[in-house]
Scaffold this motif. Structure first.
Motif, PDB file in Angstrom:
ATOM      1  N   MET A  70       0.849  -1.203   0.000  1.00  0.00           N
ATOM      2  CA  MET A  70       0.000   0.000   0.000  1.00  0.00           C
ATOM      3  C   MET A  70       0.878   1.244   0.000  1.00  0.00           C
ATOM      4  SD  MET A  70      -2.769   1.250   2.888  1.00  0.00           S
ATOM      5  CE  MET A  70      -3.399  -0.405   3.091  1.00  0.00           C
ATOM      6  N   GLU A  71       0.699   2.108  -1.004  1.00  0.00           N
ATOM      7  CA  GLU A  71       1.461   3.351  -1.084  1.00  0.00           C
ATOM      8  C   GLU A  71       0.618   4.470  -0.478  1.00  0.00           C
ATOM      9  OE1 GLU A  71       2.328   3.689  -5.251  1.00  0.00           O
ATOM     10  OE2 GLU A  71       4.221   2.610  -5.026  1.00  0.00           O
ATOM     11  N   ILE A  72       1.110   5.009   0.637  1.00  0.00           N
ATOM     12  CA  ILE A  72       0.342   5.998   1.390  1.00  0.00           C
ATOM     13  C   ILE A  72       0.917   7.390   1.182  1.00  0.00           C
ATOM     14  CG2 ILE A  72      -0.388   6.729   3.700  1.00  0.00           C
ATOM     15  CD1 ILE A  72      -0.198   3.786   4.562  1.00  0.00           C
ATOM     16  N   VAL A  73       0.044   8.345   0.942  1.00  0.00           N
ATOM     17  CA  VAL A  73       0.414   9.756   0.870  1.00  0.00           C
ATOM     18  C   VAL A  73      -0.363  10.498   1.949  1.00  0.00           C
ATOM     19  CG1 VAL A  73       0.297  11.868  -0.508  1.00  0.00           C
ATOM     20  CG2 VAL A  73       0.923   9.708  -1.592  1.00  0.00           C
ATOM     21  N   VAL A  74       0.336  11.323   2.714  1.00  0.00           N
ATOM     22  CA  VAL A  74      -0.310  12.177   3.714  1.00  0.00           C
ATOM     23  C   VAL A  74      -0.326  13.601   3.190  1.00  0.00           C
ATOM     24  CG1 VAL A  74      -0.211  13.094   6.070  1.00  0.00           C
ATOM     25  CG2 VAL A  74       0.361  10.689   5.642  1.00  0.00           C
ATOM     26  N   GLN A  75      -1.487  14.226   3.241  1.00  0.00           N
ATOM     27  CA  GLN A  75      -1.636  15.618   2.817  1.00  0.00           C
ATOM     28  C   GLN A  75      -2.164  16.444   3.982  1.00  0.00           C
ATOM     29  OE1 GLN A  75      -4.434  15.058  -0.491  1.00  0.00           O
ATOM     30  NE2 GLN A  75      -2.755  15.386  -1.924  1.00  0.00           N
ATOM     31  N   LYS A  76      -1.673  17.663   4.093  1.00  0.00           N
ATOM     32  CA  LYS A  76      -2.161  18.569   5.147  1.00  0.00           C
ATOM     33  C   LYS A  76      -2.615  19.876   4.533  1.00  0.00           C
ATOM     34  CE  LYS A  76      -1.472  22.224   8.004  1.00  0.00           C
ATOM     35  NZ  LYS A  76      -0.955  23.591   7.700  1.00  0.00           N
ATOM     36  N   PHE A  77      -3.771  20.351   4.974  1.00  0.00           N
ATOM     37  CA  PHE A  77      -4.328  21.615   4.506  1.00  0.00           C
ATOM     38  C   PHE A  77      -4.617  22.521   5.702  1.00  0.00           C
ATOM     39  CE2 PHE A  77      -5.328  18.396   1.397  1.00  0.00           C
ATOM     40  CZ  PHE A  77      -5.019  19.009   0.192  1.00  0.00           C
ATOM     41  N   VAL A 122      -9.805  21.619  -2.240  1.00  0.00           N
ATOM     42  CA  VAL A 122      -9.037  20.649  -1.465  1.00  0.00           C
ATOM     43  C   VAL A 122      -9.377  19.229  -1.930  1.00  0.00           C
ATOM     44  CG1 VAL A 122      -8.818  19.622   0.844  1.00  0.00           C
ATOM     45  CG2 VAL A 122      -8.662  22.098   0.557  1.00  0.00           C
ATOM     46  N   CYS A 123     -10.654  18.970  -2.189  1.00  0.00           N
ATOM     47  CA  CYS A 123     -11.052  17.654  -2.701  1.00  0.00           C
ATOM     48  C   CYS A 123     -10.327  17.335  -4.002  1.00  0.00           C
ATOM     49  CB  CYS A 123     -12.569  17.605  -2.926  1.00  0.00           C
ATOM     50  SG  CYS A 123     -13.546  17.557  -1.403  1.00  0.00           S
ATOM     51  N   GLU A 124     -10.165  18.326  -4.864  1.00  0.00           N
ATOM     52  CA  GLU A 124      -9.449  18.114  -6.122  1.00  0.00           C
ATOM     53  C   GLU A 124      -8.013  17.669  -5.857  1.00  0.00           C
ATOM     54  OE1 GLU A 124      -9.568  21.492  -8.697  1.00  0.00           O
ATOM     55  OE2 GLU A 124     -11.746  21.701  -8.574  1.00  0.00           O
ATOM     56  N   ARG A 125      -7.365  18.322  -4.885  1.00  0.00           N
ATOM     57  CA  ARG A 125      -5.975  17.965  -4.561  1.00  0.00           C
ATOM     58  C   ARG A 125      -5.896  16.541  -3.990  1.00  0.00           C
ATOM     59  NH1 ARG A 125      -5.015  21.050  -7.861  1.00  0.00           N
ATOM     60  NH2 ARG A 125      -4.690  23.278  -7.566  1.00  0.00           N
ATOM     61  N   ILE A 126      -6.859  16.194  -3.168  1.00  0.00           N
ATOM     62  CA  ILE A 126      -6.896  14.844  -2.594  1.00  0.00           C
ATOM     63  C   ILE A 126      -7.071  13.809  -3.695  1.00  0.00           C
ATOM     64  CG2 ILE A 126      -8.229  13.278  -1.115  1.00  0.00           C
ATOM     65  CD1 ILE A 126      -8.967  15.817   0.555  1.00  0.00           C
ATOM     66  N   LEU A 127      -7.987  14.088  -4.618  1.00  0.00           N
ATOM     67  CA  LEU A 127      -8.314  13.106  -5.654  1.00  0.00           C
ATOM     68  C   LEU A 127      -7.213  12.975  -6.694  1.00  0.00           C
ATOM     69  CD1 LEU A 127     -12.128  13.829  -6.029  1.00  0.00           C
ATOM     70  CD2 LEU A 127     -10.992  11.998  -4.744  1.00  0.00           C
ATOM     71  N   GLU A 128      -6.348  13.983  -6.813  1.00  0.00           N
ATOM     72  CA  GLU A 128      -5.186  13.851  -7.696  1.00  0.00           C
ATOM     73  C   GLU A 128      -4.327  12.666  -7.250  1.00  0.00           C
ATOM     74  OE1 GLU A 128      -4.712  18.595  -8.886  1.00  0.00           O
ATOM     75  OE2 GLU A 128      -3.250  17.647  -7.559  1.00  0.00           O
ATOM     76  N   GLU A 129      -4.180  12.505  -5.946  1.00  0.00           N
ATOM     77  CA  GLU A 129      -3.400  11.380  -5.417  1.00  0.00           C
ATOM     78  C   GLU A 129      -4.233  10.098  -5.389  1.00  0.00           C
ATOM     79  OE1 GLU A 129      -0.279  11.164  -4.811  1.00  0.00           O
ATOM     80  OE2 GLU A 129       0.280  13.269  -4.955  1.00  0.00           O
ATOM     81  N   LYS A 130      -5.474  10.218  -4.955  1.00  0.00           N
ATOM     82  CA  LYS A 130      -6.344   9.034  -4.866  1.00  0.00           C
ATOM     83  C   LYS A 130      -6.505   8.378  -6.231  1.00  0.00           C
ATOM     84  CE  LYS A 130      -9.239   6.154  -3.006  1.00  0.00           C
ATOM     85  NZ  LYS A 130      -8.687   5.058  -2.157  1.00  0.00           N
ATOM     86  N   ASN A 131      -6.714   9.171  -7.250  1.00  0.00           N
ATOM     87  CA  ASN A 131      -6.905   8.624  -8.595  1.00  0.00           C
ATOM     88  C   ASN A 131      -5.599   8.188  -9.251  1.00  0.00           C
ATOM     89  OD1 ASN A 131      -9.677   9.004  -8.397  1.00  0.00           O
ATOM     90  ND2 ASN A 131      -9.590  11.066  -9.275  1.00  0.00           N
ATOM     91  N   ASN A 132      -4.501   8.392  -8.523  1.00  0.00           N
ATOM     92  CA  ASN A 132      -3.194   7.884  -8.960  1.00  0.00           C
ATOM     93  C   ASN A 132      -2.841   6.616  -8.182  1.00  0.00           C
ATOM     94  OD1 ASN A 132      -0.885   8.056 -10.601  1.00  0.00           O
ATOM     95  ND2 ASN A 132       0.268   9.148  -9.022  1.00  0.00           N
ATOM     96  N   ALA A 142       4.652   6.578   5.278  1.00  0.00           N
ATOM     97  CA  ALA A 142       4.121   7.167   4.050  1.00  0.00           C
ATOM     98  C   ALA A 142       5.221   7.405   3.031  1.00  0.00           C
ATOM     99  CB  ALA A 142       3.402   8.475   4.364  1.00  0.00           C
ATOM    100  N   GLU A 143       4.815   7.395   1.777  1.00  0.00           N
ATOM    101  CA  GLU A 143       5.730   7.672   0.674  1.00  0.00           C
ATOM    102  C   GLU A 143       6.214   9.117   0.708  1.00  0.00           C
ATOM    103  OE1 GLU A 143       4.843   8.399  -4.017  1.00  0.00           O
ATOM    104  OE2 GLU A 143       4.058   6.546  -3.164  1.00  0.00           O
ATOM    105  N   LYS A 144       5.310  10.023   1.078  1.00  0.00           N
ATOM    106  CA  LYS A 144       5.645  11.440   1.172  1.00  0.00           C
ATOM    107  C   LYS A 144       4.586  12.155   1.993  1.00  0.00           C
ATOM    108  CE  LYS A 144       3.286  12.413  -3.221  1.00  0.00           C
ATOM    109  NZ  LYS A 144       3.419  12.940  -4.601  1.00  0.00           N
ATOM    110  N   CYS A 145       4.921  13.378   2.391  1.00  0.00           N
ATOM    111  CA  CYS A 145       3.987  14.230   3.131  1.00  0.00           C
ATOM    112  C   CYS A 145       3.888  15.558   2.387  1.00  0.00           C
ATOM    113  CB  CYS A 145       4.478  14.453   4.560  1.00  0.00           C
ATOM    114  SG  CYS A 145       3.407  15.519   5.555  1.00  0.00           S
TER     115      CYS A 145
END
Length: 244
Positions: free
Chosen positions: A1-8, A22-32, A166-169
């Motif tokens: 599982m490749e995990i990305v953590v995002q903070k807003f 913010v949802c758009e930014r989240i989905l950029e990673e989710k849809n990847n 996580a892969e990145k933050c």
């Protein structure tokens, strides 16, 4: 599982229009094909407004009750963001600090994170759920709600990244990266594509307020890659903060 953590931060989630960005930014990673954990602050000036309300009652609130009050702001944000993502057809679930749990010491208003138990988050990620966590808050070993202090949401995101391997933050800010000075005051400052932890610490010591020292030190100790970028600028590459 490749995990990305995002903070807003608070300005990124200040209203419904910004929540959808913010949802758009989240989905950029989710849809990847990434598993995404999101950390958010209270909306806009919510925390300041709560503190102002506190002052109408007392100038000497106990730190325990202060923490009980100001953590309300993040609870509002996580629920709203989860609702936005659900409305868009995605699975999302919000967690307060004590529900993760993020365990801290008992130093109210300036607590240190001692442990993050990740089982609840991993369970949701395995079910393809976007996990949204309240920044800035935790719970001590007596089940008392605590706040982490200055830079608390960034600290939460970095600590979660480390605990989850996580892969990145990604830390989303008003600025599109790290600059050599204040871009609002000096047009000649340069933007860094990459910067080391030690360089970032030096900038912080010289007054830069993009990242708190505690966050940088935590990332450095665990070789966690941080990317500082803008919520509102599309295709923003930001600045990578990492080792040499």
């Amino acid at each position: 599982m490749e995990i990305v953590v995002q903070k807003f931060g608070g300005s990124s989630v200040a209203n419904n229009k910004k929540l959808h960005k913010v949802c758009e930014r989240i989905l950029e990673e989710k849809n990847n094909n990434k598993s995404v954990v999101v950390v958010v602050s209270a909306q806009g000036n919510t925390t300041d407004d709560l503190i102002d309300q506190e002052k109408t009652i007392t100038k000497n609130a106990s730190k325990r009750e202060h923490d009980m009050l100001v953590t309300v702001g993040e609870q509002i944000t996580i629920a709203k963001l989860a609702m936005c993502l659900q409305e868009m057809g995605y699975k999302a679930k919000s967690f307060l600090g004590w529900q993760v749990p993020i365990i801290t010491n008992s130093n109210f208003s300036d607590a240190d994170i001692e442990e993050i138990q990740t089982a609840n988050i991993i369970k949701e990620l395995e079910q393809d759920t976007i996990v949204i966590v309240a920044g800035f808050q935790g719970v001590d070993r007596n089940n008392e709600i605590t706040t982490i202090g200055r830079g608390g949401s960034d600290t939460t995101a970095i600590a979660l990244s480390i605990a989850l391997k996580a892969e990145k933050c990604e830390l989303f800010k008003d600025v599109d990266g790290i600059y050599s000075g204040d871009p609002h005051k000096d047009s000649k400052v340069i933007k860094y594509d990459k910067i080391t932890y030690d360089q970032m610490l030096e900038l912080s010591h010289n007054g830069a307020q993009v990242l708190h020292d505690k966050c940088i030190e935590m990332a450095k100790e665990n070789l966690l890659q941080i990317i500082v970028k803008s919520t509102f600028k599309d295709n923003c590459q930001g600045t990578i903060v990492e080792g040499c």
